[in-house]
Design a protein around this motif. Structure first.
Motif, PDB file in Angstrom:
ATOM      1  N   TRP A 166       0.730  -1.281  -0.133  1.00 55.92           N
ATOM      2  CA  TRP A 166       0.011   0.171   0.098  1.00 55.92           C
ATOM      3  C   TRP A 166       0.794   1.251  -0.061  1.00 55.92           C
ATOM      4  CZ3 TRP A 166      -5.074  -1.598  -0.151  1.00 55.92           C
ATOM      5  CH2 TRP A 166      -5.771  -0.540  -0.205  1.00 55.92           C
ATOM      6  N   ALA A 167       0.531   2.090  -0.845  1.00 61.54           N
ATOM      7  CA  ALA A 167       1.314   3.510  -0.978  1.00 61.54           C
ATOM      8  C   ALA A 167       1.099   4.243   0.397  1.00 61.54           C
ATOM      9  CB  ALA A 167       0.866   4.229  -2.179  1.00 61.54           C
ATOM     10  N   ALA A 168       2.192   4.787   0.959  1.00 65.93           N
ATOM     11  CA  ALA A 168       1.968   5.486   2.275  1.00 65.93           C
ATOM     12  C   ALA A 168       1.569   6.796   1.974  1.00 65.93           C
ATOM     13  CB  ALA A 168       3.253   5.763   2.780  1.00 65.93           C
ATOM     14  N   GLY A 169       1.470   7.445   0.671  1.00 68.91           N
ATOM     15  CA  GLY A 169       1.088   8.785   0.455  1.00 68.91           C
ATOM     16  C   GLY A 169       1.935   9.820   0.235  1.00 68.91           C
ATOM     17  N   ASN A 170       1.544  10.740  -0.592  1.00 71.30           N
ATOM     18  CA  ASN A 170       2.155  11.790  -1.211  1.00 71.30           C
ATOM     19  C   ASN A 170       1.942  13.207  -0.660  1.00 71.30           C
ATOM     20  OD1 ASN A 170       3.179   9.828  -2.869  1.00 71.30           O
ATOM     21  ND2 ASN A 170       1.930  10.426  -4.538  1.00 71.30           N
ATOM     22  N   GLY A 171       1.378  13.318   0.677  1.00 71.09           N
ATOM     23  CA  GLY A 171       0.987  14.544   0.748  1.00 71.09           C
ATOM     24  C   GLY A 171       1.756  15.292   2.171  1.00 71.09           C
ATOM     25  N   SER A 172       3.100  14.759   2.137  1.00 66.31           N
ATOM     26  CA  SER A 172       3.907  15.053   3.370  1.00 66.31           C
ATOM     27  C   SER A 172       4.204  16.761   3.473  1.00 66.31           C
ATOM     28  CB  SER A 172       4.962  14.425   3.288  1.00 66.31           C
ATOM     29  OG  SER A 172       6.056  14.867   4.507  1.00 66.31           O
ATOM     30  N   GLN A 173       4.733  17.223   2.177  1.00 67.61           N
ATOM     31  CA  GLN A 173       5.141  18.640   2.312  1.00 67.61           C
ATOM     32  C   GLN A 173       4.690  19.202   0.648  1.00 67.61           C
ATOM     33  OE1 GLN A 173       9.320  17.575   3.920  1.00 67.61           O
ATOM     34  NE2 GLN A 173       9.391  19.353   3.067  1.00 67.61           N
ATOM     35  N   ASP A 226      -4.066   7.815   7.154  1.00 68.32           N
ATOM     36  CA  ASP A 226      -4.848   7.042   6.280  1.00 68.32           C
ATOM     37  C   ASP A 226      -5.417   5.724   6.824  1.00 68.32           C
ATOM     38  OD1 ASP A 226      -5.530   5.377   4.005  1.00 68.32           O
ATOM     39  OD2 ASP A 226      -3.995   5.992   2.523  1.00 68.32           O
ATOM     40  N   GLY A 227      -6.500   5.547   6.962  1.00 66.95           N
ATOM     41  CA  GLY A 227      -7.052   4.198   7.583  1.00 66.95           C
ATOM     42  C   GLY A 227      -7.075   2.951   6.607  1.00 66.95           C
ATOM     43  N   GLN A 228      -6.274   3.132   5.600  1.00 65.17           N
ATOM     44  CA  GLN A 228      -5.981   1.831   4.890  1.00 65.17           C
ATOM     45  C   GLN A 228      -4.554   1.828   4.907  1.00 65.17           C
ATOM     46  OE1 GLN A 228      -7.725   3.327   1.214  1.00 65.17           O
ATOM     47  NE2 GLN A 228      -9.236   1.541   1.156  1.00 65.17           N
ATOM     48  N   ALA A 229      -3.626   2.712   4.811  1.00 63.08           N
ATOM     49  CA  ALA A 229      -2.188   2.611   5.009  1.00 63.08           C
ATOM     50  C   ALA A 229      -1.967   2.193   6.270  1.00 63.08           C
ATOM     51  CB  ALA A 229      -1.572   3.808   4.385  1.00 63.08           C
ATOM     52  N   ASN A 230      -2.542   2.278   7.335  1.00 64.38           N
ATOM     53  CA  ASN A 230      -2.157   2.225   8.480  1.00 64.38           C
ATOM     54  C   ASN A 230      -2.909   0.998   9.241  1.00 64.38           C
ATOM     55  OD1 ASN A 230      -4.988   2.523   9.490  1.00 64.38           O
ATOM     56  ND2 ASN A 230      -4.282   4.611  10.654  1.00 64.38           N
ATOM     57  N   VAL A 246      -1.762  -4.492   5.813  1.00 63.17           N
ATOM     58  CA  VAL A 246      -0.959  -4.040   4.699  1.00 63.17           C
ATOM     59  C   VAL A 246       0.324  -3.704   5.127  1.00 63.17           C
ATOM     60  CG1 VAL A 246      -3.340  -3.067   4.137  1.00 63.17           C
ATOM     61  CG2 VAL A 246      -1.602  -1.534   4.947  1.00 63.17           C
ATOM     62  N   LEU A 247       1.163  -3.537   4.074  1.00 64.54           N
ATOM     63  CA  LEU A 247       2.544  -2.964   4.155  1.00 64.54           C
ATOM     64  C   LEU A 247       2.505  -1.596   3.559  1.00 64.54           C
ATOM     65  CD1 LEU A 247       4.472  -6.130   3.144  1.00 64.54           C
ATOM     66  CD2 LEU A 247       4.651  -5.028   5.374  1.00 64.54           C
ATOM     67  N   ALA A 248       2.794  -0.590   4.372  1.00 59.32           N
ATOM     68  CA  ALA A 248       2.719   0.943   3.877  1.00 59.32           C
ATOM     69  C   ALA A 248       4.202   1.166   3.329  1.00 59.32           C
ATOM     70  CB  ALA A 248       2.316   1.699   5.076  1.00 59.32           C
ATOM     71  N   ILE A 249       4.334   1.743   2.003  1.00 62.39           N
ATOM     72  CA  ILE A 249       5.590   1.934   1.428  1.00 62.39           C
ATOM     73  C   ILE A 249       5.804   3.291   1.330  1.00 62.39           C
ATOM     74  CG2 ILE A 249       6.985   0.980  -0.328  1.00 62.39           C
ATOM     75  CD1 ILE A 249       6.174  -1.306   1.341  1.00 62.39           C
ATOM     76  N   GLY A 250       6.787   3.785   1.887  1.00 65.02           N
ATOM     77  CA  GLY A 250       7.337   5.131   1.580  1.00 65.02           C
ATOM     78  C   GLY A 250       8.305   5.306   0.255  1.00 65.02           C
ATOM     79  N   PHE A 285      -5.089   4.213  14.697  1.00 65.18           N
ATOM     80  CA  PHE A 285      -4.030   4.493  13.973  1.00 65.18           C
ATOM     81  C   PHE A 285      -3.176   3.173  14.209  1.00 65.18           C
ATOM     82  CE2 PHE A 285      -5.320   8.753  16.076  1.00 65.18           C
ATOM     83  CZ  PHE A 285      -4.942   9.479  14.986  1.00 65.18           C
ATOM     84  N   GLY A 286      -2.156   3.021  13.627  1.00 67.69           N
ATOM     85  CA  GLY A 286      -1.125   1.885  13.813  1.00 67.69           C
ATOM     86  C   GLY A 286       0.104   2.109  13.775  1.00 67.69           C
ATOM     87  N   SER A 287       1.002   1.245  14.470  1.00 68.18           N
ATOM     88  CA  SER A 287       2.205   1.286  14.450  1.00 68.18           C
ATOM     89  C   SER A 287       3.099  -0.224  14.104  1.00 68.18           C
ATOM     90  CB  SER A 287       2.829   1.646  15.942  1.00 68.18           C
ATOM     91  OG  SER A 287       4.179   2.087  16.116  1.00 68.18           O
ATOM     92  N   ALA A 288       4.107  -0.057  13.468  1.00 66.80           N
ATOM     93  CA  ALA A 288       5.050  -1.148  13.126  1.00 66.80           C
ATOM     94  C   ALA A 288       6.307  -1.155  13.968  1.00 66.80           C
ATOM     95  CB  ALA A 288       5.406  -1.026  11.687  1.00 66.80           C
ATOM     96  N   ARG A 289       6.599  -0.173  14.699  1.00 59.38           N
ATOM     97  CA  ARG A 289       7.747   0.258  15.425  1.00 59.38           C
ATOM     98  C   ARG A 289       7.994  -0.560  16.727  1.00 59.38           C
ATOM     99  NH1 ARG A 289      10.279   4.799  14.535  1.00 59.38           N
ATOM    100  NH2 ARG A 289      10.652   5.358  16.921  1.00 59.38           N
ATOM    101  N   HIS A 290       7.000  -1.315  16.903  1.00 58.87           N
ATOM    102  CA  HIS A 290       7.119  -2.375  18.232  1.00 58.87           C
ATOM    103  C   HIS A 290       7.268  -3.646  17.968  1.00 58.87           C
ATOM    104  CE1 HIS A 290       6.036   1.209  20.453  1.00 58.87           C
ATOM    105  NE2 HIS A 290       5.177   1.428  19.678  1.00 58.87           N
TER     106      HIS A 290
END
Length: 578
Positions: A240-247, A271-275, A279-283, A532-537
């Motif tokens: 899943w595309a992480a999104g293009n709206g950062s800056q 984004d309730g799909q990317a999180n 799914v695997l959110a890809i930046g 929300f979601g977190s992969a960091r743990h």
């Protein structure tokens, strides 16, 4: 060719020859069978990865595909900043027969660089309700570009190569409509899911809003079905595309310079799909290995892959890939479709301008295809952890890098790091497969606490897992219930019992009606629960106390409004029970 011809003669012989006696017929039959077996042993049919009948073993535009082989020769590039696919290809692994569903705006099935890789699994067009997944409109072409990045056929004497040039492609046309029905969105996730290895989704919530976009339960159920039943119960991989709206103000700033180019808008966790856990959110990172300005940060990011990036003042080289045949798609002489294609290829079947996390995501999908070709018995959970463990620590001097207590490198800009095909194959060689149930456990819900307005210390609430049945985290979901009247004012930070922190969202602007400001962000005065979601743990032990800090920054530079409200939360841990 010899084997095919011999087989043809064998069939013709049985049908048409009239032998003079029974014994000679039997002898001839034995001789022909022997010839066929010898021919098969000496010249076995070649796989796509190991073929010897290549007329012109080149791809005319491959030298422009720096994301596959970055030599450092392009201005601003760093040698080696690519997907590391070459060593895998050299080992005769090009993703043969791994099926990738391209869920997008269609897929040009007759394209010279894609046609050979079209799967026998039928595509589907949800606009025409037919199995013809091709683009309906002349200005569509996104799906064809995506498909080329993942799996354009190599060494055929024409254009480009995909990351997995022998993988199979299936089109799912859902985007050529202004509104995607929930039923369509969900069905595209599960159609033929027993045959689909990877579902590539270079789409999602609208970019450049700053507003939280929830997913619907029907779509979430479909994802859960796919990871449970896809690939003969080994689980499909949803990229899943992480999104293009950062800056969105990069590089010149917004509103005639009133808003700095570095202004943050979207976070991938909005984004309730990317999180979502399934799914695997890809930046996206650029030719120098650093975050593309537009690529959204988030605690939910898994890995990043290469796409068009930027330096301090401009965008760098984009991605070369397939484009719809002729004068359509992204590379067109029609000014109504493309107003600035003077620097694109004269061969309009290809484009050199593809970018965004839309391009990073299929590059990652191609890498996963190589991994699944090498080790087809890996589950979706195995693949995710192998990608995390094998990811390369790109942009190594970035100050956000840290290491969680399970030993994973983590960064809100990059997830676990840059996807690396060669490292992934290496890690998989000695990988111990994950066994046991994918368990889920939810904490108690905290009490409700008032958010202090304009207080940079903020307030903190806690929940506990006294003795969690989940012993090792694979994903964390945070359910945040609030009636705050200005979501853009808030920083939300989750801290695990291990001390690992996940920044869920930060104070940010929102955009609406050609305006930009904090006050345009969502108003939840009636009370809303945001997931929300977190992969960091990943890999950590969840037992103990989890805390959530909420800070109202209240930097009302564009509005005198004051956001007020309260919150409560709980945490759901997904992972190993044993």
């Amino acid at each position: 060719m010899k084997f095919i011809l011999t087989s043809f003669l064998f069939i013709t012989f049985l049908s048409n020859c009239q032998p003079s006696n029974e014994n000679s017929t039997a002898d001839l039959f034995k001789d022909l069978i022997t010839l066929i077996l010898v021919e098969k042993a000496v010249n076995p049919p070649k796989t796509c990865s190991d073929r010897d009948n290549i007329v012109n073993p080149t791809d005319a535009l491959y030298t422009d595909q720096w994301h596959l082989n970055n030599t450092g020769s392009i201005s601003g590039s760093v040698a080696g900043e690519d997907a590391k696919v070459l060593p895998v290809w050299s080992a005769n692994n090009k993703g043969d027969d791994v099926v990738i569903a391209v869920v997008d705006d269609g897929l040009e099935t007759s394209h010279e660089d894609l046609g050979q890789n079209i799967s026998s699994v039928l595509g589907y067009n949800y606009i025409t309700n037919t199995t013809d997944a091709n683009h309906k409109f002349s200005n569509s072409g996104h799906g064809t570009a995506v498909a080329g990045v993942a799996a354009a056929r190599d060494l055929n004497g024409v254009g480009v190569r995909g990351a997995a040039p022998c993988a199979k492609l299936v089109g799912r046309n859902i985007l050529e409509q202004s509104t995607i029905p929930t039923t369509v969105e969900s069905d595209a996730m599960t159609k033929d899911i027993d045959k689909i290895f990877i579902s590539n989704n270079s789409w999602g919530a609208p970019d450049n809003t700053g507003i939280y976009a929830p997913s619907n339960s029907t779509w979430r159920d479909a994802i859960d079905t796919g990871i449970a039943k896809g690939r003969n119960a080994k689980g499909a991989l949803y990229m899943w595309a992480a999104g293009n709206g950062s800056q969105p103000c990069f590089p010149t700033g917004c509103s005639s310079g009133a808003i700095p180019a570095s202004t943050q808008i979207d976070n991938s966790n909005h984004d309730g799909q990317a999180n979502y856990h399934g799914v695997l959110a890809i930046g996206g990172i650029g030719i120098n290995g650093k975050k593309a300005a537009y690529s959204e940060e988030g605690a939910n990011l898994w890995v990043v892959a290469h796409t068009q990036g930027n330096d301090t003042s401009a965008y760098t080289k984009a991605i070369t890939t397939t484009d719809p045949i002729g004068d359509r798609g992204f590379n067109s002489s029609n000014p109504e479709i493309c107003s600035d294609c003077t620097t694109n290829y004269s061969n309009r079947n290809y484009s050199n301008s593809f970018n965004g996390t839309s391009s990073a995501t299929p590059l990652a999908a191609g890498v996963v295809a190589l991994l699944l070709k090498a080790y087809p018995d890996l589950s979706w959970r195995d693949v995710r952890e192998i990608l995390a463990k094998s990811a390369r620590k790109n942009d190594s001097t970035d100050t956000d890098w840290s290491t969680n207590t399970a030993g994973y490198n983590i960064n809100h800009k990059y997830g676990f790091g840059a996807i690396d095909a060669n490292n992934a194959i290496t890690v998989a060689k000695t990988w111990t497969k994950i066994t046991g149930t994918y368990a889920s456990e939810t904490s108690n819900t905290s009490g409700t606490l008032t958010i202090l307005d304009g207080n940079t210390t903020g307030v903190t609430q806690t929940v506990t897992f006294p003795a969690s049945t989940v012993k090792k985290v694979e994903y964390v979901e945070i359910n945040f219930t609030t009636n705050h009247t200005r979501f853009g004012d808030l920083d939300i930070i989750l801290t695990a019992p291990t001390g690992t922190r996940s920044v869920i969202t930060t104070q940010h602007f929102c955009i609406g009606s050609n305006s930009i400001g904090y006050s345009l962000c969502s108003n939840y005065s009636s009370g809303t629960t945001l997931r929300f979601g977190s992969a960091r743990h990943l890999g950590e032990n969840p037992t103990g106390t989890w805390s959530l800090q909420v800070i109202d920054r209240n930097s009302s530079t564009l509005s005198g409004q004051t956001g007020t409200g309260s919150f409560s939360f709980n945490v759901t841990i997904k992972g190993r029970a044993n």
